[in-house]
Design a protein around this motif. Structure first.
Motif, short mmCIF file in Angstrom:
data_model
loop_
_atom_site.label_atom_id
_atom_site.label_comp_id
_atom_site.label_asym_id
_atom_site.label_seq_id
_atom_site.Cartn_x
_atom_site.Cartn_y
_atom_site.Cartn_z
N PHE A 59 0.82 -1.21 0.00
CA PHE A 59 0.00 0.00 0.00
C PHE A 59 0.86 1.27 0.00
O PHE A 59 0.50 2.26 -0.63
CB PHE A 59 -1.00 -0.02 1.16
N GLU A 60 2.01 1.23 0.68
CA GLU A 60 2.94 2.37 0.64
C GLU A 60 3.44 2.60 -0.79
O GLU A 60 3.55 3.74 -1.24
CB GLU A 60 4.15 2.11 1.55
N ARG A 61 3.77 1.52 -1.50
CA ARG A 61 4.24 1.64 -2.88
C ARG A 61 3.17 2.26 -3.77
O ARG A 61 3.47 3.11 -4.60
CB ARG A 61 4.62 0.27 -3.45
N TYR A 62 1.94 1.81 -3.61
CA TYR A 62 0.84 2.38 -4.40
C TYR A 62 0.78 3.89 -4.21
O TYR A 62 0.71 4.65 -5.17
CB TYR A 62 -0.50 1.78 -3.99
N LYS A 63 0.82 4.31 -2.95
CA LYS A 63 0.69 5.75 -2.64
C LYS A 63 1.88 6.56 -3.14
O LYS A 63 1.73 7.71 -3.53
CB LYS A 63 0.53 5.95 -1.13
N ALA A 64 3.06 5.98 -3.13
CA ALA A 64 4.28 6.70 -3.51
C ALA A 64 4.63 6.54 -5.00
O ALA A 64 5.68 7.01 -5.44
CB ALA A 64 5.45 6.21 -2.65
N ASN A 65 3.77 5.88 -5.77
CA ASN A 65 4.01 5.64 -7.20
C ASN A 65 5.34 4.92 -7.45
O ASN A 65 6.10 5.28 -8.34
CB ASN A 65 3.94 6.94 -8.00
N LEU A 66 5.59 3.91 -6.62
CA LEU A 66 6.79 3.08 -6.76
C LEU A 66 6.48 1.72 -7.36
O LEU A 66 7.14 0.73 -7.09
CB LEU A 66 7.45 2.91 -5.38
N GLY A 67 5.44 1.68 -8.18
CA GLY A 67 5.00 0.41 -8.75
C GLY A 67 4.28 -0.38 -7.69
O GLY A 67 3.96 0.13 -6.62
N GLY A 68 4.02 -1.63 -7.99
CA GLY A 68 3.36 -2.42 -6.97
C GLY A 68 2.97 -3.79 -7.43
O GLY A 68 2.87 -4.07 -8.63
N LEU A 69 2.76 -4.62 -6.45
CA LEU A 69 2.29 -5.98 -6.72
C LEU A 69 0.81 -5.95 -7.04
O LEU A 69 0.04 -5.18 -6.46
CB LEU A 69 2.55 -6.88 -5.51
#
Length: 174
Positions: A59-69
């Motif tokens: 969820f942190e990745r989603y919010k930070a636009n760092l890609g995601g699973l």
């Protein structure tokens, strides 16, 4: 929508969806299976805590636009079988686009990791997110290495990543 995700994409057998908090209990068996973490040191010993840490990071990745699973669901049954996606990672001080994948134990050795990783590769190169993709794989994790090789990757170099000795598999856009 977060950057570098494959929400609403599909492959032959899989639907790629956003990971939701409701997926937690369905993903927990991954962390309850000791073989799932046998190659990676530094993970919490308690399966529930390990799953919580993983979901928090997703969820942190989603919010930070760092890609995601992406949650991988079987077409027709809407059954969660795994997680796979394109992730922005820092490896040896350099930003890299990684294809990461994990499959629930009951679906191992059925080609789902390759199918999902191949779709990630095609989308990342089609959308020109990058001209090079990696997979970070612990040196003893032969099943994941086979998936990377089948996906057209080669061992680029070996390094230490989060206190684990890993091979960096790479594929370049054509």
């Amino acid at each position: 929508m977060p950057a570098y995700v494959l929400f609403n994409e599909e492959s032959d057998r899989l639907l790629f969806k956003e990971v939701k908090p409701l997926d937690f209990e369905h993903w927990l068996p991954f962390h309850e299976e000791p073989l799932s973490s046998q190659y990676w040191s530094g993970l919490p010993n308690d399966p529930r805590v390990a799953c919580e840490v993983q979901f928090q990071r997703i969820f942190e990745r989603y919010k930070a636009n760092l890609g995601g699973l992406n949650a991988l669901f079987l077409k027709g049954t809407n059954t969660l079988v795994g997680l796979c996606g394109v992730l922005l990672q820092q490896v040896d001080g350099k930003q890299e686009f990684e294809i990461g994948y994990s499959i629930l134990p009951e679906y191992w050795r059925k080609g789902f990791a390759f199918e999902a990783a191949e779709k990630c590769k095609h989308i990342a190169f089609e959308k020109k997110w990058t001209n090079s993709l990696i997979s970070i794989i612990q040196v003893d994790n032969i099943p994941s290495q086979k998936t990377a090789l089948k996906n057209g990757m080669f061992i680029d170099f070996t390094t230490t990543y989060h206190n684990n000795t890993v091979h960096i598999y790479r594929i370049n856009a054509k």
